[in-house]
Design a protein around this motif. Structure first.
Motif, PDB file in Angstrom:
ATOM      1  N   ALA A 401       0.841  -1.194   0.000  1.00  0.00           N
ATOM      2  CA  ALA A 401       0.000   0.000   0.000  1.00  0.00           C
ATOM      3  C   ALA A 401       0.877   1.244   0.000  1.00  0.00           C
ATOM      4  O   ALA A 401       1.960   1.248   0.619  1.00  0.00           O
ATOM      5  N   ILE A 402       0.429   2.267  -0.695  1.00  0.00           N
ATOM      6  CA  ILE A 402       1.152   3.537  -0.753  1.00  0.00           C
ATOM      7  C   ILE A 402       0.164   4.646  -0.409  1.00  0.00           C
ATOM      8  O   ILE A 402      -0.906   4.748  -1.016  1.00  0.00           O
ATOM      9  N   PHE A 403       0.509   5.471   0.567  1.00  0.00           N
ATOM     10  CA  PHE A 403      -0.375   6.545   1.033  1.00  0.00           C
ATOM     11  C   PHE A 403       0.177   7.904   0.602  1.00  0.00           C
ATOM     12  O   PHE A 403       1.370   8.188   0.774  1.00  0.00           O
ATOM     13  N   THR A 404      -0.698   8.736   0.052  1.00  0.00           N
ATOM     14  CA  THR A 404      -0.316  10.085  -0.379  1.00  0.00           C
ATOM     15  C   THR A 404      -1.449  11.050  -0.050  1.00  0.00           C
ATOM     16  O   THR A 404      -2.567  10.624   0.236  1.00  0.00           O
ATOM     17  N   PRO A 405      -1.208  12.351  -0.158  1.00  0.00           N
ATOM     18  CA  PRO A 405      -2.312  13.312  -0.109  1.00  0.00           C
ATOM     19  C   PRO A 405      -3.055  13.313  -1.449  1.00  0.00           C
ATOM     20  O   PRO A 405      -2.550  12.807  -2.462  1.00  0.00           O
ATOM     21  N   ASP A 406      -4.237  13.878  -1.445  1.00  0.00           N
ATOM     22  CA  ASP A 406      -5.026  14.069  -2.658  1.00  0.00           C
ATOM     23  C   ASP A 406      -5.719  15.425  -2.528  1.00  0.00           C
ATOM     24  O   ASP A 406      -6.583  15.598  -1.661  1.00  0.00           O
ATOM     25  N   ASN A 407      -5.314  16.384  -3.355  1.00  0.00           N
ATOM     26  CA  ASN A 407      -5.867  17.740  -3.243  1.00  0.00           C
ATOM     27  C   ASN A 407      -5.806  18.234  -1.789  1.00  0.00           C
ATOM     28  O   ASN A 407      -6.836  18.504  -1.169  1.00  0.00           O
ATOM     29  N   PRO A 408      -4.618  18.371  -1.224  1.00  0.00           N
ATOM     30  CA  PRO A 408      -4.516  18.700   0.207  1.00  0.00           C
ATOM     31  C   PRO A 408      -5.066  20.058   0.593  1.00  0.00           C
ATOM     32  O   PRO A 408      -5.411  20.280   1.751  1.00  0.00           O
ATOM     33  N   ALA A 409      -5.136  21.000  -0.374  1.00  0.00           N
ATOM     34  CA  ALA A 409      -5.625  22.362  -0.084  1.00  0.00           C
ATOM     35  C   ALA A 409      -4.829  22.930   1.095  1.00  0.00           C
ATOM     36  O   ALA A 409      -3.599  22.902   1.082  1.00  0.00           O
ATOM     37  N   ASN A 410      -5.505  23.403   2.156  1.00  0.00           N
ATOM     38  CA  ASN A 410      -4.800  24.034   3.268  1.00  0.00           C
ATOM     39  C   ASN A 410      -4.495  23.072   4.414  1.00  0.00           C
ATOM     40  O   ASN A 410      -4.040  23.499   5.473  1.00  0.00           O
ATOM     41  N   ASP A 411      -4.755  21.792   4.212  1.00  0.00           N
ATOM     42  CA  ASP A 411      -4.404  20.805   5.225  1.00  0.00           C
ATOM     43  C   ASP A 411      -2.943  20.380   5.072  1.00  0.00           C
ATOM     44  O   ASP A 411      -2.379  20.433   3.972  1.00  0.00           O
ATOM     45  N   ASP A 412      -2.360  19.929   6.173  1.00  0.00           N
ATOM     46  CA  ASP A 412      -0.973  19.464   6.176  1.00  0.00           C
ATOM     47  C   ASP A 412      -0.916  18.092   5.489  1.00  0.00           C
ATOM     48  O   ASP A 412      -1.544  17.128   5.963  1.00  0.00           O
ATOM     49  N   PRO A 413      -0.176  17.950   4.381  1.00  0.00           N
ATOM     50  CA  PRO A 413      -0.089  16.649   3.701  1.00  0.00           C
ATOM     51  C   PRO A 413       0.373  15.526   4.626  1.00  0.00           C
ATOM     52  O   PRO A 413      -0.096  14.392   4.519  1.00  0.00           O
ATOM     53  N   LYS A 414       1.277  15.832   5.546  1.00  0.00           N
ATOM     54  CA  LYS A 414       1.770  14.812   6.481  1.00  0.00           C
ATOM     55  C   LYS A 414       0.630  14.305   7.356  1.00  0.00           C
ATOM     56  O   LYS A 414       0.505  13.103   7.626  1.00  0.00           O
ATOM     57  N   GLN A 463      -3.815  19.144  -8.913  1.00  0.00           N
ATOM     58  CA  GLN A 463      -3.840  18.988  -7.470  1.00  0.00           C
ATOM     59  C   GLN A 463      -4.216  20.339  -6.886  1.00  0.00           C
ATOM     60  O   GLN A 463      -3.674  21.374  -7.302  1.00  0.00           O
ATOM     61  N   ILE A 464      -5.147  20.360  -5.924  1.00  0.00           N
ATOM     62  CA  ILE A 464      -5.510  21.593  -5.234  1.00  0.00           C
ATOM     63  C   ILE A 464      -4.567  21.741  -4.049  1.00  0.00           C
ATOM     64  O   ILE A 464      -4.599  20.949  -3.107  1.00  0.00           O
ATOM     65  N   MET A 465      -3.754  22.777  -4.096  1.00  0.00           N
ATOM     66  CA  MET A 465      -2.728  22.972  -3.074  1.00  0.00           C
ATOM     67  C   MET A 465      -3.107  24.141  -2.162  1.00  0.00           C
ATOM     68  O   MET A 465      -4.235  24.627  -2.196  1.00  0.00           O
ATOM     69  N   GLU A 466      -2.158  24.587  -1.359  1.00  0.00           N
ATOM     70  CA  GLU A 466      -2.419  25.647  -0.374  1.00  0.00           C
ATOM     71  C   GLU A 466      -3.007  26.881  -1.046  1.00  0.00           C
ATOM     72  O   GLU A 466      -2.640  27.241  -2.157  1.00  0.00           O
ATOM     73  N   ASN A 467      -3.959  27.513  -0.353  1.00  0.00           N
ATOM     74  CA  ASN A 467      -4.703  28.674  -0.856  1.00  0.00           C
ATOM     75  C   ASN A 467      -5.529  28.326  -2.098  1.00  0.00           C
ATOM     76  O   ASN A 467      -5.870  29.195  -2.892  1.00  0.00           O
ATOM     77  N   TYR A 468      -5.846  27.029  -2.243  1.00  0.00           N
ATOM     78  CA  TYR A 468      -6.718  26.520  -3.302  1.00  0.00           C
ATOM     79  C   TYR A 468      -6.143  26.743  -4.706  1.00  0.00           C
ATOM     80  O   TYR A 468      -6.873  26.850  -5.681  1.00  0.00           O
ATOM     81  N   ILE A 469      -4.825  26.810  -4.780  1.00  0.00           N
ATOM     82  CA  ILE A 469      -4.163  26.930  -6.076  1.00  0.00           C
ATOM     83  C   ILE A 469      -4.159  25.568  -6.770  1.00  0.00           C
ATOM     84  O   ILE A 469      -3.779  24.558  -6.173  1.00  0.00           O
ATOM     85  N   LYS A 470      -4.592  25.543  -8.022  1.00  0.00           N
ATOM     86  CA  LYS A 470      -4.615  24.304  -8.787  1.00  0.00           C
ATOM     87  C   LYS A 470      -3.295  24.146  -9.544  1.00  0.00           C
ATOM     88  O   LYS A 470      -2.960  24.976 -10.385  1.00  0.00           O
TER      89      LYS A 470
END
Length: 495
Positions: A401-414, A463-470
């Motif tokens: 199994a491999i775990f990653t973020p998915d569209n983390p937005a303003n949440d901490d990927p870790k 990917q939706i990253m911090e501050n909702y940047i795509k």
């Protein structure tokens, strides 16, 4: 459209200033307005349209709708109403002249399968020779022309504009995904559906809905809003295997048709045979059995395909003709899609992002795995974290199994990755805070005969990253690029 006519549609309102004589466009986006536009200031989840009234006026707009007063020049018309969202839908209907009335309207709702069912209906409609439109997660399609779409179900003014665009192209059938979010906030106000379809209901979106009951009943709005006029021939297509169908049956006066995996349903399969090339089965119907040859993988895709078949049957097409058309259909992009089959490993992408959907993918894939199953899953940011541990547990049904973020937005990927790992049922898992690195690792550790599943994003192009940047991102392209590099290098090394 005459502005006075629009304003006269409302019993309760306040008007200020001077309105333009006519308008031809309506929007909630201040960047899209001109002098012929109505700008509706709606308070959204992240932004308040009221704050963008000055920008709309600067762009030439002279007709503003809001739920509160603003000090504007006398040359600008301000219409203050109780519910701008409902007014937006009402005005859009009149401005675009009720475009849904010229098309067969099909709405598809459920936790999983909406995109697949709606796309299957669109593709089957095209195979049957009809002009067709699709609107949902995979964008907006007019026949074979594809356009971007920002939401599963767009906000109401953009939705009505899409309906108008389809009408202008003489579309005969318009199939759309209808999300619980859209139903709750009224994005589909005014849409008169002819056929509505329910796929299933499993845990999801509890960040937006307080309970599963609320989530389920919001889905039910699609059926309860079909109207009481029995002169209109309308139909509700229900999944007989899902207990919510019993509740939804009571929410409409119109005829219900059921599909499922047992003989209780009106439409049900038997004699199922499958490979990673597709599943074939006998479809048992009220008109007798038919043998189906399909390019779709998995029992859940048999259910999805039955929805598409029923929708065409309800529109008057004979089942033998529908069955013949299925043979010409292609798999749905990003939904249990097997990438380049010439590679020595099987790489499969899918949009599944709920525990139920992940379970079904593994159930489908396991019989065809000859080597190891490597399963990559992501947790979406700013969403219901209560499902993360269960998603992690299900993922460890695989060998790796491999775990990653998915569209983390303003949440901490870790934090997102750790929430998945908390449910792991064995230690053979690997965590990455960058999804691209996780995909590349899956390819790097794979050996010929292994099967790699990349879940949660399908062909979603960002990917939706911090501050909702795509940020541009494609699971399939990343995986294929890494696989081509790996196996080409191996070929060169052996030459």
């Amino acid at each position: 459209m005459n502005s006075k006519t629009l304003i006269s549609l409302l019993k309760i309102k306040q008007t200020y200033g001077s309105f333009p004589e006519t308008v031809s466009h309506i929007t909630v986006d201040s960047r899209e307005v001109d002098k012929a536009s109505v700008f509706v200031a709606i308070k959204g989840h992240q932004r308040d349209g009221f704050d963008f009234i000055p920008q709309a006026i600067e762009s030439g707009c002279r007709f503003i709708v809001s739920d509160r007063h603003a000090a504007l020049p006398d040359t600008i018309g301000l219409l203050v109403v109780k519910d701008p969202g409902k007014v937006a839908a009402l005005f859009a209907e009149y401005i675009y002249d009720f475009p849904h009335e010229t098309q067969t309207m099909i709405g598809v709702t459920g936790t999983n399968g909406k995109t697949t069912v709606a796309t299957m209906i669109h593709n089957l409609s095209r195979a049957l020779g009809k002009n067709s439109a699709y609107l949902g997660t995979n964008g907006f399609m007019l026949n074979e022309d594809r356009y971007d779409s920002t939401n599963t179900t767009p906000e109401t003014t953009r939705l009505h504009k899409r309906l108008y665009e389809a009408h202008e192209r003489e579309t005969e059938v318009f199939t759309m995904e209808v999300s619980s979010h859209a139903l709750k906030i009224g994005r589909t106000y005014g849409i008169d559906y002819d056929i509505t379809i329910f796929t299933n209901l499993t845990q999801d979106h509890l960040d937006f809905h307080n309970t599963m009951d609320e989530y389920g009943y919001m889905k039910g709005l699609l059926f309860s809003q079909m109207g009481q006029n029995l002169k209109d021939r309308k139909y509700l297509v229900l999944n007989d295997d899902d207990p919510w169908s019993g509740r939804y049956r009571t929410m409409t006066a119109h005829e219900t048709i059921t599909y499922g995996m047992t003989a209780r349903a009106d439409f049900w399969p038997s004699d199922i045979e499958g490979t990673l090339e597709g599943f074939n089965f006998t479809l048992n119907t009220p008109e007798g059995p038919f043998r189906i040859q399909s390019p779709f993988i998995g029992h859940f895709n048999i259910q999805n395909l039955m929805c598409a078949i029923i929708s065409e049957w309800l529109q008057g097409y004979r089942l033998p003709r529908i069955v013949d058309a299925i043979a010409t259909m292609a798999p749905v992009e990003g939904r249990l899609e097997v990438l380049d089959k010439t590679l020595p490993v099987d790489i499969i992408i899918d949009f599944a992002h709920t525990p139920d959907a992940l379970d079904k993918i593994i159930d489908t894939i396991e019989p065809f795995v000859t080597g190891r199953l490597i399963f990559l899953v992501g947790m979406t940011g700013e969403r219901d974290l209560s499902k993360a541990a269960e998603m992690g547990r299900i993922s460890t049904r695989a060998d790796v199994a491999i775990f990653t973020p998915d569209n983390p937005a303003n949440d901490d990927p870790k934090m997102l990755v750790e929430a998945l790992a908390a449910g792991a049922a064995h230690d053979n898992y690997h965590s990455f805070t960058d999804r691209t690195e996780g995909i590349e690792y899956a390819i790097d550790i794979a050996e010929p005969g292994d099967t790699i599943v990349l879940a949660c994003k399908g062909r979603e192009p960002y990917q939706i990253m911090e501050n909702y940047i795509k940020v541009p991102h494609r699971d399939d392209l990343i995986a294929l690029d890494r696989a081509y590099r790996k196996y080409r290098e191996e070929e060169y090394a052996t030459d």
